[in-house]
Design a protein around this motif. Structure first.
Motif, short mmCIF file in Angstrom:
data_model
loop_
_atom_site.label_atom_id
_atom_site.label_comp_id
_atom_site.label_asym_id
_atom_site.label_seq_id
_atom_site.Cartn_x
_atom_site.Cartn_y
_atom_site.Cartn_z
N UNK A 147 -4.48 8.41 6.81
CA UNK A 147 -3.39 7.82 6.05
C UNK A 147 -3.14 6.38 6.51
N UNK A 148 -2.77 5.55 5.58
CA UNK A 148 -2.54 4.14 5.88
C UNK A 148 -1.40 3.97 6.88
N UNK A 149 -0.47 4.93 6.91
CA UNK A 149 0.65 4.82 7.86
C UNK A 149 0.17 4.82 9.31
N UNK A 150 -1.07 5.31 9.55
CA UNK A 150 -1.57 5.32 10.93
C UNK A 150 -2.34 4.04 11.28
N UNK A 151 -2.46 3.11 10.32
CA UNK A 151 -3.27 1.91 10.55
C UNK A 151 -2.51 0.89 11.41
N UNK A 152 -3.27 0.09 12.15
CA UNK A 152 -2.68 -1.02 12.90
C UNK A 152 -2.39 -2.16 11.91
N UNK A 191 0.83 -1.19 0.00
CA UNK A 191 0.00 0.00 0.00
C UNK A 191 0.86 1.23 0.00
N UNK A 192 0.23 2.33 -0.33
CA UNK A 192 0.90 3.62 -0.29
C UNK A 192 0.62 4.25 1.06
N UNK A 193 1.64 4.31 1.90
CA UNK A 193 1.48 4.79 3.27
C UNK A 193 1.05 6.25 3.35
N UNK A 194 1.44 7.03 2.36
CA UNK A 194 1.17 8.46 2.43
C UNK A 194 -0.28 8.77 2.06
N UNK A 195 -0.90 7.87 1.30
CA UNK A 195 -2.30 8.08 0.92
C UNK A 195 -3.22 7.50 1.99
N UNK A 196 -4.48 7.93 1.97
CA UNK A 196 -5.47 7.39 2.90
C UNK A 196 -5.94 6.03 2.38
N UNK A 197 -6.66 5.33 3.24
CA UNK A 197 -7.20 4.04 2.83
C UNK A 197 -8.07 4.17 1.59
N UNK A 234 12.26 9.87 -4.02
CA UNK A 234 10.89 9.37 -4.21
C UNK A 234 10.90 8.01 -4.92
N UNK A 235 11.72 7.91 -5.97
CA UNK A 235 11.77 6.66 -6.73
C UNK A 235 12.33 5.54 -5.87
N UNK A 236 13.41 5.84 -5.15
CA UNK A 236 13.99 4.81 -4.30
C UNK A 236 12.96 4.34 -3.26
N UNK A 249 1.70 13.07 -2.82
CA UNK A 249 2.91 12.84 -2.02
C UNK A 249 3.62 14.15 -1.73
N UNK A 250 3.75 14.97 -2.78
CA UNK A 250 4.44 16.25 -2.61
C UNK A 250 3.73 17.10 -1.57
N UNK A 251 2.40 17.17 -1.69
CA UNK A 251 1.64 18.04 -0.79
C UNK A 251 1.64 17.51 0.64
N UNK A 252 1.79 16.18 0.79
CA UNK A 252 1.69 15.62 2.14
C UNK A 252 3.03 15.43 2.81
N UNK A 253 4.10 15.79 2.13
CA UNK A 253 5.38 15.80 2.84
C UNK A 253 5.81 17.26 2.88
N UNK A 254 5.10 18.06 3.74
CA UNK A 254 5.30 19.50 3.73
C UNK A 254 6.74 19.89 4.08
N UNK A 255 7.41 19.08 4.93
CA UNK A 255 8.78 19.46 5.28
C UNK A 255 9.66 19.49 4.03
#
Lengths: 316, 271
Positions: A134-139, A90-96, B96-98, B35-41
């Motif tokens: 975000x999926x990264x917060x899931x158990x 899954x993509x951790x940065x995206x939501x479920x 990002x690719x890695x 991804x870009x928008x959610x990694x604000x740092x």
């Protein structure tokens, strides 16, 4: 088109450098059933299912998945099969929800369908409350669930689950099992790897037991257990005199294992009521009644331990 | 239903597959933008660094450096800062690719009936959008500090083309690097190198002021013609002598990186 066997692999060999991961494995899973690949850690289960899901290539052998040739039709196979791996893909940065919608679109569903099916699956897997996190917060259990949900998008004919319940709590495991039952009920073919015998016993129509890259046994859970022979009777006696006398008598029947400290005798028996009544009668009439009578059926654990190598058994 | 369409099945399949390819790319681009928008740092660094560098060079070193160049130092500086910032922002594509290849999500993409390599197209597109944002910011800060570009519309367009070409080249090279490296640190090292490389060019000081070894490096590396061409296009400098050399560097580099990428991708994902 109807395919009798959804998965049909012959003589699959695969090595990683010096390591022979698979040494000529056959795997058959009839359409609409659960085929289980059972084996200890390092047996080659993951490699095998990754080949089925077209993620890994094979060195030699042939394979058909959903009626298509693995060597030449990988792209079309991917339209019909999904893999849920040991680590949530899954993509951790995206939501479920975003994950499901993204995967749905890549699985060729149009925008509207993608949104609808993602919503339905979130409901079905009890993830609606967490859908916009975000999926990264899931158990761990939630990740497995959303990963499995992702695998159902686009209604694949075959779903491959690589150790789907490893590390899950009993409740999550139950949920997953019931989903698998539902899917098979809907006609999906499931290939499942596991190292849990209980899981294979509960879910599988057909087990392929592999060890060190080779198939060591195949059959239904019942077949495999039957291969270990009959049921076993265990009789425990109240005092050592009775125990000794009973032992003398029963030894005549054949192979009897005695435990002199616990005053327990065990021996193979045909577990029909006639045989049991005769046995108990005989003991009564001889004045050597047992204090406790137990019958055991061989478990898949017995099969597993007997058929997998001592090296891997010791490692467990 | 009867078929009234005159298209042959092959043509239909081809247009169908290019449509699905575009749809896949759209999904992947959207993903990378999220991804870009959610990694604000990372985004803030990417936007803050250009501003800081412009301000530092204009006000901190500008007084001293005015003397080293024949023109107003701000005019000299802006193209150099642009190239540095684009390198930094586009170079982040390697990370990002890695990260994608190191995570399970790539298995998901690979097991779908899609050309999973479109994930890389997503990263490059997002990189292009980030650099457009960063470049606009650099120019905005420069204008606020007194930079007055004297470019004609044609020169603006050419400058824009070179900036986009440079961004795409760096993004694709970064993609190739992301496919080659085996740790996120190595991917980061590539970005650091891209920040350092402009110092060994005509970005901040004329190469003539450097020791002879550094001078020959500075004069013969691709960043110098790129930066010089932007100076010629944007500021009062005469002629366009560096535009063709800049393009002559960038086009083969980009073609090389774009060609190597599918091969590196297959190699990286092969089992």
């Amino acid at each position: 088109m109807h395919h009798d066997r959804s998965i049909e692999l012959r003589g699959i060999r695969k090595s990683f450098g010096e390591v022979l991961a698979l040494r000529g494995v056959d795997l058959d899973v009839p359409a609409g059933t659960v085929g289980c690949v059972l084996g200890p850690n390092g047996a080659g289960k993951t490699t095998l299912v990754r080949i089925v899901a077209t993620l890994a290539s094979m060195d030699s052998g042939t394979g058909r998945v959903a009626g298509l040739d693995l060597a030449t039709d990988a792209r079309r196979i991917r339209e019909r099969i999904r893999l849920t791996g040991q680590f949530a893909a899954l993509d951790d940065i995206l939501t479920g929800r975003e994950n499901l919608e993204m995967i749905a679109r890549l699985a060729r569903l149009d925008r509207h369908r993608a949104r609808r099916d993602a919503g339905d699956l979130l409901d079905r897997f009890d993830l609606t409350d967490a859908a916009d996190r975000r999926v990264s917060t899931y158990s761990g259990g939630m990740r497995r669930r959303i990963d499995l949900a992702a695998s159902l998008l686009g209604q694949p004919e075959v779903i491959v689950l690589d150790e789907p319940t490893t590390g899950l709590d009993p409740r999550s495991r139950q949920t997953l099992w019931s989903v698998i039952h539902e899917l098979v009920g809907e006609g999906t073919t499931i290939v499942l790897t596991t190292q849990y015998l209980e899981e294979a016993d509960a879910l599988a129509d057909h087990i392929t037991l592999i060890d060190r890259g080779e198939v060591v046994a195949t059959g239904s859970p019942r077949d495999l257990k039957a291969r270990l022979g009959s049921d076993t009777a265990i009789l425990t006696f109240g005092d050592s005199t009775t125990y000794e006398r009973a032992k003398e008598r029963l030894v005549e029947r054949g192979d009897v294992q005695g435990d002199d400290t616990d005053l327990r005798l065990s021996f193979a028996i045909d577990a029909t009521s006639a045989t049991l009544v005769a046995l108990l009668d005989e003991l009564h009439q001889a004045g050597t009644p047992a204090a406790r009578v137990e019958l055991t059926t061989p478990t898949l654990d017995d099969v597993f331990l007997q058929l997998t190598s001592p090296r891997t058994a010791a490692m467990r | 239903m009867t078929t009234t369409s005159p298209t042959t099945p092959t043509a239909a399949t081809r247009s169908d597959s290019s449509r699905t390819l575009l749809a896949d790319i759209e999904v992947m681009v959207l993903r990378s933008i999220r991804h870009t928008l959610r990694t604000p740092d990372a985004l803030i660094t990417a936007l803050l660094l250009p501003v800081m560098i412009t301000l530092a060079f204009t006000y901190l070193f500008g007084g001293a450096l005015d003397m080293a160049t024949d023109e107003v130092y701000l005019d000299y500086l802006v193209p150099g800062v642009l190239v540095l910032c684009i390198g930094f922002v586009a170079g982040g594509t390697a990370v990002s690719v890695y990260s994608d290849l190191d995570s399970g999500v790539i298995d998901r993409f690979r097991s779908l009936p899609t050309a999973s390599i479109t994930v890389l197209v997503g990263h490059v597109t997002a990189s292009l959008l980030r650099t457009v944002l960063a470049s606009t910011l650099v120019l905005g800060v420069a204008v606020a500090a007194g930079f007055r570009p004297s470019a004609s519309p044609g020169e603006w367009l050419t400058a824009l083309a070179i900036i986009v070409l440079y961004t795409l080249t760096i993004s694709w090279i970064a993609t190739a690097v992301g496919l080659l490296v085996r740790s996120v640190d190595a991917a980061n090292a590539f970005t650091t190198m891209l920040i350092f490389l402009p110092y060994l060019s005509s970005a901040f000081v004329p190469p003539e002021t450097m020791p002879s070894t550094l001078q020959s490096i500075a004069e013969n590396q691709p960043l110098t013609p790129i930066i010089e061409s932007l100076r010629e296009l944007l500021t009062a400098r005469e002629g366009h002598a560096h535009v063709l050399p800049a393009i002559a560097w960038l086009v083969p580099l980009m073609i090389g990186a774009v060609t190597a990428t599918p091969w590196l991708y297959r190699r990286r994902t092969k089992e």
